[in-house]
Design a protein around this motif. Structure first.
Motif, short mmCIF file in Angstrom:
data_model
loop_
_atom_site.label_atom_id
_atom_site.label_comp_id
_atom_site.label_asym_id
_atom_site.label_seq_id
_atom_site.Cartn_x
_atom_site.Cartn_y
_atom_site.Cartn_z
N PRO A 1 0.78 -1.25 0.00
CA PRO A 1 0.00 0.00 0.00
C PRO A 1 0.81 1.29 0.00
N ASP A 2 2.06 1.24 0.39
CA ASP A 2 2.87 2.45 0.37
C ASP A 2 3.44 2.76 -1.02
N ASN A 3 3.24 1.85 -1.95
CA ASN A 3 3.70 2.06 -3.33
C ASN A 3 2.53 2.54 -4.18
N TYR A 4 2.80 3.45 -5.08
CA TYR A 4 1.81 3.97 -6.04
C TYR A 4 0.55 4.48 -5.34
N VAL A 5 0.72 5.25 -4.29
CA VAL A 5 -0.38 5.73 -3.47
C VAL A 5 -1.39 6.55 -4.27
#
Length: 64
Positions: free
Chosen positions: A40-44
């Motif tokens: 979830p911290d990627n491509y927010v």
């Protein structure tokens, strides 16, 4: 045949190129959303960014 491009004020080739570009950015967005589901911290903001880019493309192409 092929009346849709004319209805949106585009040639067949213009419509094809734009549709293929949409296909590309949506596929890229799909991959990012898939990765985001697990990390979830990627491509927010990638999905929101994709919606904005798509809206701009639709507004700047075809009939004015």
């Amino acid at each position: 045949m092929f009346s849709h491009p004319k209805k949106v004020c585009m040639t067949y080739l213009q419509h094809m190129k734009l549709s293929l570009y949409f296909s590309y950015i949506l596929a890229k967005g799909s991959v990012k959303a898939f990765i985001h589901a697990f990390l979830p911290d990627n491509y927010v903001s990638s999905t929101s960014d994709l919606v904005i880019e798509t809206k701009k493309l639709l507004e700047s192409n075809g009939c004015k």
